[in-house]
Design a protein around this motif. Structure first.
Motif, PDB file in Angstrom:
ATOM      1  N   MET A   1       0.775  -1.162   0.000  1.00  0.00           N
ATOM      2  CA  MET A   1       0.000   0.000   0.000  1.00  0.00           C
ATOM      3  C   MET A   1       0.833   1.250   0.000  1.00  0.00           C
ATOM      4  O   MET A   1       0.296   2.301  -0.267  1.00  0.00           O
ATOM      5  CB  MET A   1      -0.787   0.009   1.265  1.00  0.00           C
ATOM      6  CG  MET A   1      -1.854  -0.957   1.245  1.00  0.00           C
ATOM      7  SD  MET A   1      -3.265  -0.109   1.031  1.00  0.00           S
ATOM      8  CE  MET A   1      -4.385  -0.786   1.684  1.00  0.00           C
ATOM      9  N   SER A   2       1.927   1.076   0.360  1.00  0.00           N
ATOM     10  CA  SER A   2       2.757   2.247   0.422  1.00  0.00           C
ATOM     11  C   SER A   2       3.004   2.794  -0.964  1.00  0.00           C
ATOM     12  O   SER A   2       3.178   4.006  -1.113  1.00  0.00           O
ATOM     13  CB  SER A   2       4.039   1.914   1.145  1.00  0.00           C
ATOM     14  OG  SER A   2       5.026   1.460   0.370  1.00  0.00           O
ATOM     15  N   GLY A   3       2.879   2.013  -1.990  1.00  0.00           N
ATOM     16  CA  GLY A   3       3.065   2.498  -3.350  1.00  0.00           C
ATOM     17  C   GLY A   3       1.889   3.372  -3.759  1.00  0.00           C
ATOM     18  O   GLY A   3       2.047   4.409  -4.406  1.00  0.00           O
ATOM     19  N   ILE A   4       0.689   2.947  -3.368  1.00  0.00           N
ATOM     20  CA  ILE A   4      -0.503   3.711  -3.708  1.00  0.00           C
ATOM     21  C   ILE A   4      -0.511   4.997  -2.884  1.00  0.00           C
ATOM     22  O   ILE A   4      -0.892   6.052  -3.379  1.00  0.00           O
ATOM     23  CB  ILE A   4      -1.762   2.874  -3.439  1.00  0.00           C
ATOM     24  CG1 ILE A   4      -1.751   1.721  -4.406  1.00  0.00           C
ATOM     25  CG2 ILE A   4      -3.001   3.684  -3.601  1.00  0.00           C
ATOM     26  CD1 ILE A   4      -2.958   0.847  -4.279  1.00  0.00           C
ATOM     27  N   ALA A   5      -0.148   4.879  -1.634  1.00  0.00           N
ATOM     28  CA  ALA A   5      -0.132   6.054  -0.760  1.00  0.00           C
ATOM     29  C   ALA A   5       0.891   7.053  -1.268  1.00  0.00           C
ATOM     30  O   ALA A   5       0.641   8.286  -1.250  1.00  0.00           O
ATOM     31  CB  ALA A   5       0.200   5.653   0.657  1.00  0.00           C
ATOM     32  N   ASP A   6       2.019   6.544  -1.774  1.00  0.00           N
ATOM     33  CA  ASP A   6       3.024   7.467  -2.300  1.00  0.00           C
ATOM     34  C   ASP A   6       2.503   8.165  -3.564  1.00  0.00           C
ATOM     35  O   ASP A   6       2.731   9.371  -3.767  1.00  0.00           O
ATOM     36  CB  ASP A   6       4.320   6.690  -2.644  1.00  0.00           C
ATOM     37  CG  ASP A   6       5.073   6.269  -1.385  1.00  0.00           C
ATOM     38  OD1 ASP A   6       4.846   6.932  -0.342  1.00  0.00           O
ATOM     39  OD2 ASP A   6       5.862   5.350  -1.485  1.00  0.00           O
ATOM     40  N   VAL A   7       1.799   7.383  -4.366  1.00  0.00           N
ATOM     41  CA  VAL A   7       1.264   7.951  -5.609  1.00  0.00           C
ATOM     42  C   VAL A   7       0.198   9.003  -5.243  1.00  0.00           C
ATOM     43  O   VAL A   7       0.139  10.081  -5.841  1.00  0.00           O
ATOM     44  CB  VAL A   7       0.653   6.836  -6.500  1.00  0.00           C
ATOM     45  CG1 VAL A   7      -0.109   7.405  -7.676  1.00  0.00           C
ATOM     46  CG2 VAL A   7       1.741   5.949  -6.975  1.00  0.00           C
ATOM     47  N   LEU A   8      -0.647   8.634  -4.284  1.00  0.00           N
ATOM     48  CA  LEU A   8      -1.682   9.580  -3.845  1.00  0.00           C
ATOM     49  C   LEU A   8      -1.037  10.843  -3.261  1.00  0.00           C
ATOM     50  O   LEU A   8      -1.518  11.951  -3.505  1.00  0.00           O
ATOM     51  CB  LEU A   8      -2.611   8.941  -2.825  1.00  0.00           C
ATOM     52  CG  LEU A   8      -3.619   7.932  -3.388  1.00  0.00           C
ATOM     53  CD1 LEU A   8      -4.398   7.301  -2.247  1.00  0.00           C
ATOM     54  CD2 LEU A   8      -4.564   8.572  -4.361  1.00  0.00           C
ATOM     55  N   ILE A   9       0.013  10.664  -2.526  1.00  0.00           N
ATOM     56  CA  ILE A   9       0.688  11.830  -1.932  1.00  0.00           C
ATOM     57  C   ILE A   9       1.299  12.663  -3.059  1.00  0.00           C
ATOM     58  O   ILE A   9       1.216  13.893  -3.049  1.00  0.00           O
ATOM     59  CB  ILE A   9       1.749  11.375  -0.910  1.00  0.00           C
ATOM     60  CG1 ILE A   9       1.051  10.809   0.296  1.00  0.00           C
ATOM     61  CG2 ILE A   9       2.634  12.548  -0.499  1.00  0.00           C
ATOM     62  CD1 ILE A   9       1.976  10.234   1.330  1.00  0.00           C
ATOM     63  N   GLU A  10       1.879  12.005  -4.023  1.00  0.00           N
ATOM     64  CA  GLU A  10       2.483  12.736  -5.132  1.00  0.00           C
ATOM     65  C   GLU A  10       1.393  13.449  -5.957  1.00  0.00           C
ATOM     66  O   GLU A  10       1.586  14.586  -6.415  1.00  0.00           O
ATOM     67  CB  GLU A  10       3.288  11.793  -6.021  1.00  0.00           C
ATOM     68  CG  GLU A  10       4.594  11.405  -5.397  1.00  0.00           C
ATOM     69  CD  GLU A  10       5.411  10.492  -6.284  1.00  0.00           C
ATOM     70  OE1 GLU A  10       5.150  10.454  -7.515  1.00  0.00           O
ATOM     71  OE2 GLU A  10       6.290   9.860  -5.757  1.00  0.00           O
ATOM     72  N   ILE A  11       0.247  12.779  -6.138  1.00  0.00           N
ATOM     73  CA  ILE A  11      -0.856  13.396  -6.886  1.00  0.00           C
ATOM     74  C   ILE A  11      -1.369  14.596  -6.084  1.00  0.00           C
ATOM     75  O   ILE A  11      -1.626  15.675  -6.652  1.00  0.00           O
ATOM     76  CB  ILE A  11      -1.986  12.377  -7.144  1.00  0.00           C
ATOM     77  CG1 ILE A  11      -1.506  11.361  -8.169  1.00  0.00           C
ATOM     78  CG2 ILE A  11      -3.246  13.072  -7.631  1.00  0.00           C
ATOM     79  CD1 ILE A  11      -2.500  10.269  -8.446  1.00  0.00           C
ATOM     80  N   ALA A  12      -1.514  14.378  -4.755  1.00  0.00           N
ATOM     81  CA  ALA A  12      -1.989  15.472  -3.909  1.00  0.00           C
ATOM     82  C   ALA A  12      -1.008  16.627  -3.952  1.00  0.00           C
ATOM     83  O   ALA A  12      -1.408  17.795  -4.010  1.00  0.00           O
ATOM     84  CB  ALA A  12      -2.184  14.978  -2.483  1.00  0.00           C
ATOM     85  N   ILE A  13       0.301  16.311  -3.923  1.00  0.00           N
ATOM     86  CA  ILE A  13       1.313  17.365  -3.963  1.00  0.00           C
ATOM     87  C   ILE A  13       1.261  18.049  -5.338  1.00  0.00           C
ATOM     88  O   ILE A  13       1.434  19.261  -5.447  1.00  0.00           O
ATOM     89  CB  ILE A  13       2.715  16.779  -3.671  1.00  0.00           C
ATOM     90  CG1 ILE A  13       2.800  16.375  -2.224  1.00  0.00           C
ATOM     91  CG2 ILE A  13       3.800  17.794  -3.985  1.00  0.00           C
ATOM     92  CD1 ILE A  13       4.094  15.672  -1.854  1.00  0.00           C
TER      93      ILE A  13
END
Length: 154
Positions: A1-13
């Motif tokens: 999940m950390s991959g999705i969370a990182d992607v979500l964080i990057e998208i949010a950023i």
């Protein structure tokens, strides 16, 4: 999940700067629109101010022209009143002179009537004495003697 969370964080950023950019764009266009409206209102006010200045200048010129015309009319009225007063005085003098002349004419007419009566009486005396009166000539005048009684004048 950390991959999705990182992607979500990057998208949010990535979305946050886009949102901030959109908000900045929106604020800039609103500010630009308000600036244009303010500039338009200011231009309208300036135009209204210029029209007011033109109207004020026209009013001032019209007022000056009106006041000049009014003062000319007042001077003309004073001249007319002065002439009317002078004419009234002249009329009174003429009426007085006319009355005096009429009275003088009446006296002369009375004298003429008295002289005519005297002439008639003298002619009658001459004829009664057996003499003939002088014929009518330039010296005695071609005027017929008025034997009628004089009429009273006005």
């Amino acid at each position: 999940m950390s991959g999705i969370a990182d992607v979500l964080i990057e998208i949010a950023i990535g979305v946050v700067p886009l949102g901030v950019a959109y908000l900045a764009f929106k604020s800039a266009t609103d500010a630009n629109r308000k600036t244009q409206q303010t500039a338009l209102l200011q231009a309208e006010r300036q135009a209204e101010l210029e029209r007011s200045k033109v109207d004020a200048e026209a009013f001032t010129r019209a007022k000056i022209i009106y006041e000049d015309a009014l003062s000319q009319m007042e001077r003309q009225m004073e001249r007319v009143q002065s002439q009317a007063t002078r004419l009234g005085t002249d009329l009174l003098a003429e009426q007085s002179s006319s009355t005096a002349m009429r009275e003088h004419i009446r006296r002369l007419q009375a004298q003429i009537r008295a002289l005519e009566r005297t002439v008639v009486a003298l002619r009658t005396q001459l004829v009664g004495a057996g003499l003939s009166p002088a014929p009518i000539s330039e010296a005695t005048g071609p005027y017929a003697v008025n034997l009628q009684r004089p009429r009273p004048e006005d």
